[in-house]
Design a protein around this motif. Structure first.
Motif, short mmCIF file in Angstrom:
data_model
loop_
_atom_site.label_atom_id
_atom_site.label_comp_id
_atom_site.label_asym_id
_atom_site.label_seq_id
_atom_site.Cartn_x
_atom_site.Cartn_y
_atom_site.Cartn_z
N VAL A 81 0.84 -1.20 0.00
CA VAL A 81 0.00 0.00 0.00
C VAL A 81 0.87 1.25 0.00
O VAL A 81 0.60 2.22 -0.72
N ALA A 82 1.93 1.24 0.78
CA ALA A 82 2.83 2.40 0.83
C ALA A 82 3.49 2.63 -0.52
O ALA A 82 3.56 3.77 -1.00
N LEU A 83 3.96 1.56 -1.14
CA LEU A 83 4.64 1.70 -2.44
C LEU A 83 3.70 2.29 -3.49
O LEU A 83 4.06 3.24 -4.19
N ASN A 134 -3.59 8.40 3.97
CA ASN A 134 -2.39 8.04 3.21
C ASN A 134 -1.12 8.16 4.05
O ASN A 134 -0.16 7.43 3.85
N ARG A 135 -1.11 9.09 5.00
CA ARG A 135 0.07 9.24 5.87
C ARG A 135 0.25 8.01 6.74
O ARG A 135 1.37 7.53 6.95
N ALA A 136 -0.86 7.47 7.25
CA ALA A 136 -0.78 6.26 8.06
C ALA A 136 -0.37 5.07 7.20
O ALA A 136 0.46 4.24 7.63
N PHE A 137 -0.91 4.98 5.98
CA PHE A 137 -0.53 3.89 5.10
C PHE A 137 0.98 3.87 4.85
O PHE A 137 1.63 2.83 4.91
N VAL A 138 1.54 5.04 4.56
CA VAL A 138 2.96 5.09 4.22
C VAL A 138 3.83 4.91 5.46
O VAL A 138 4.83 4.17 5.43
N THR A 139 3.48 5.56 6.55
CA THR A 139 4.27 5.43 7.78
C THR A 139 4.34 3.98 8.24
O THR A 139 5.42 3.44 8.52
N GLN A 140 3.19 3.34 8.31
CA GLN A 140 3.17 1.96 8.78
C GLN A 140 3.69 0.99 7.71
O GLN A 140 4.31 -0.03 8.02
N GLY A 141 3.46 1.33 6.44
CA GLY A 141 3.95 0.47 5.37
C GLY A 141 5.47 0.41 5.31
O GLY A 141 6.05 -0.64 5.01
N GLU A 147 12.40 15.33 9.75
CA GLU A 147 11.97 14.03 9.24
C GLU A 147 10.80 13.46 10.04
O GLU A 147 9.99 12.70 9.52
N VAL A 148 10.70 13.84 11.32
CA VAL A 148 9.62 13.33 12.17
C VAL A 148 8.25 13.74 11.64
O VAL A 148 7.26 13.02 11.79
N ALA A 149 8.17 14.89 10.99
CA ALA A 149 6.89 15.37 10.47
C ALA A 149 6.50 14.71 9.16
O ALA A 149 5.47 15.03 8.57
N GLY A 150 7.33 13.79 8.66
CA GLY A 150 7.01 13.07 7.42
C GLY A 150 5.99 11.98 7.67
O GLY A 150 5.45 11.86 8.78
#
Length: 587
Positions: free
Chosen positions: A244-246, A259-266, A492-495
């Motif tokens: 999902v992140a990719l 989408n932020r949760a998808f990428v962070t956790q992905g 980077e933490v705010a990414g």
């Protein structure tokens, strides 16, 4: 202060302004992490009530109930019935990264619950985008009981009507712009349906892979309710988040909300190296560290895309769903080789397209057409030209049959997908669709001029507005000593950062150049010195032959301010801060 460091016109002719008109207060160099993060969130328009869940995005905080979407429960029920009856399910995907990852998410999930599932990816050159009547009818004839289209199908009127006539059930899982009329699908799950509720439409920023994951969540819940997991383990849906992140990052959808949760956790799942094919691709790409968000868009995504662009369209899906390490390595190496070929073809088409482009044109949208261009690279070329021309750009590969295959890229505030749909409704296109930032189309060559005029009339106001407010926007301004590892790590933490959630831009200086040289593929590498004793490395990617590159090369002996992103650099195992430069102003 209206302008950062009082820069009203930089080397690239841009004023330097604070992002979102939010000016940081106090001495940024001495600010705490939370204060800086909250400033970044405010500058991106975030609600203060969301600050805590923005700092550490989780599915628990952001995932909606899938049932809020139209037809989601219908789709989940039909899939559950197919699994129970051991029907043959075929996932029909698009040939890009979003399509490949969407297909892989559903295939991997369906396999894990005992379904009989296969895939079909159309050939970009021979079949074009989306489902065709011939392909769907052929799938029915070969034994398919249910087809799920992913990242396509919302505009598949003729194809889905043919499937209905052939008694083939089709579920559409998509995110592209929808028209008032919907195709004859058993279910159409798309947050961008015009009849969606406000709650569901708020998730219109999802990539198709995000919608596919939500369908997996809904199906899992349905199967649990039916007792499907009484005698078998329930799959861990979170193990699919690397895919999902990719797909989310590679499809350049806004990295906001869910989408932020998808990428962070992905990214966390990706670091665990559970997906054999994805792990092989990471290794072949030379990423000898845990992948970061940027790697998904610049290292992994292009390689998955290469199969659909210049190779075999199903290579990406096969890679992301294989459980055989030897096959995974072979597929990853093939995609890596195809990506090299793709880059060579892209460079050739870009050079040719630039000779046909008119940078002084008054048209709101640049429509550039040429013969002999490979249709597989025109989207990337459109993206390159958009950056040069500073306006939405559509690149069209003219075919021998008198038609043209086009791909367009837009700019923030200009909805290109809606304009392409309007052009289709006006009879100017054979086919077309997309979303705000990207669109695809098929047009008759004799309609090119009319299409260009239509898009100009349709988008000139939005483009004028977007161009008028064009400026370089900043989140922080620091003295040279402020460009440090702690700043890079705090930012980077705010990414994760990407479309709709911009990478923080920092102004720093005044600097002087100790060393400047050209490295790699037209990159400008610098060693900087500040009057406060600070030293720092900087690089301007692909700027060796631009006005910025010329200014950097001639900067010795002059003081200047730099605009760019402060990144962590782990070269030679000694972490430090480095500036990725995107503008300069003389001090």
């Amino acid at each position: 202060m209206t302008h950062v460091f009082n820069v009203t016109t930089s080397i690239l002719g841009q004023p330097w302004r604070w992002r979102g008109n939010v000016t940081p207060g106090g001495d940024l160099d001495g600010r705490g992490e939370d204060e800086l993060l909250h400033h970044l969130f405010r500058a991106r328009g975030a609600n203060p009530d969301d600050f805590a869940r923005l700092k550490a995005p989780t599915l628990r905080d952001w995932l909606p109930d899938p049932s809020i979407f139209q037809d989601m429960d219908v789709a989940a029920t039909r899939l559950a019935d197919a699994i129970a009856a051991q029907e043959t399910i075929v996932i029909f995907g698009d040939y890009d990264v979003d399509g490949a990852t969407s297909a892989a998410v559903l295939i991997r999930y369906l396999r894990s619950v005992g379904a009989t599932v296969g895939h079909y990816i159309p050939d970009r050159l021979l079949e074009g985008y989306g489902p065709s009547a011939g392909a769907l009818v052929a799938l029915k004839s070969s034994g398919a009981d249910l087809v799920v289209t992913v990242d396509c199908g919302t505009q598949g009127y003729e194809a889905l009507a043919a499937a209905r006539a052939a008694a083939l059930d089709v579920i559409v899982v998509d995110h592209h712009k929808a028209a008032t009329q919907l195709p004859l699908a058993l279910a159409l799950v798309n947050p961008n349906r015009l009849d969606e509720t406000d709650e569901a439409a708020a998730h219109g920023h999802l990539a198709a892979v995000g919608v596919a994951f939500l369908l997996a969540v809904a199906l899992n819940r349905t199967l649990r309710t039916r007792g499907h997991f009484a005698d078998r383990p329930e799959p861990k849906l979170t193990h699919l988040l690397d895919l999902v992140a990719l797909g989310t990052v590679a499809d350049v959808v806004p990295l906001t909300g869910l989408n932020r949760a998808f990428v962070t956790q992905g990214l966390k799942v990706m670091r665990a190296r559970r997906n054999i094919g994805l792990t092989a691709l990471i290794d072949v790409a030379g990423l000898f560290r845990p992948p970061a968000c940027r790697d998904l868009g610049f290292a992994l995504g292009p390689r998955v895309n290469a199969g659909g662009r210049v190779g075999k369209s199903d290579l990406g899906v096969r890679l992301l769903t294989t459980e055989d390490p030897a096959e995974a390595l072979a597929l990853a190496q093939e995609l890596d080789r195809l990506n090299v070929d793709r880059r060579a073809i892209e460079a050739e088409v870009t050079e040719d397209a630039l000779t046909k482009a008119n940078p002084d044109s008054n048209m709101a949208v640049a429509v550039i057409a040429g013969e002999g261009w490979h249709p597989g690279v025109i989207g990337i070329v459109a993206s390159r030209l958009k950056e040069r021309l500073h306006r939405p750009t559509i690149v069209i590969a003219l075919q021998e049959d008198g038609t043209g295959k086009g791909s367009g890229r837009s700019m923030p505030g200009v909805d290109l997908g809606a304009a392409v749909l309007a052009a289709k409704d006006a009879g100017l296109l054979i086919a077309g669709g997309g979303h705000a930032m990207a669109a695809g189309l098929t047009v008759a060559a004799d309609k090119l001029e009319a299409l260009t005029l239509f898009l100009n009339d349709n988008l000139s106001g939005a483009v004028d507005t977007a161009s008028t407010v064009r400026a370089l926007h900043f989140d922080a301004a620091v003295a040279p000593r402020g460009v440090c590892l702690m700043l890079a790590e705090t930012l980077e933490v705010a990414g994760p950062y990407g479309q709709g959630w911009s990478q923080p831009r920092v102004a720093s200086g005044p600097w002087t150049a100790v060393d400047c040289r050209i490295v790699g593929e037209h990159h400008v590498k610098l060693v900087l010195s500040g009057a406060d004793g600070a030293r720092c490395k900087a690089i301007a990617f692909r700027h060796a032959d631009t006005a910025l590159g010329a200014a950097l090369a001639g900067a010795r002996g002059r003081a200047f301010y730099l605009a760019g992103r402060v990144k962590r650099d782990d070269w030679k195992g000694e972490p430090s801060a480095e500036i990725e430069v995107d503008d300069l102003a003389w001090a």
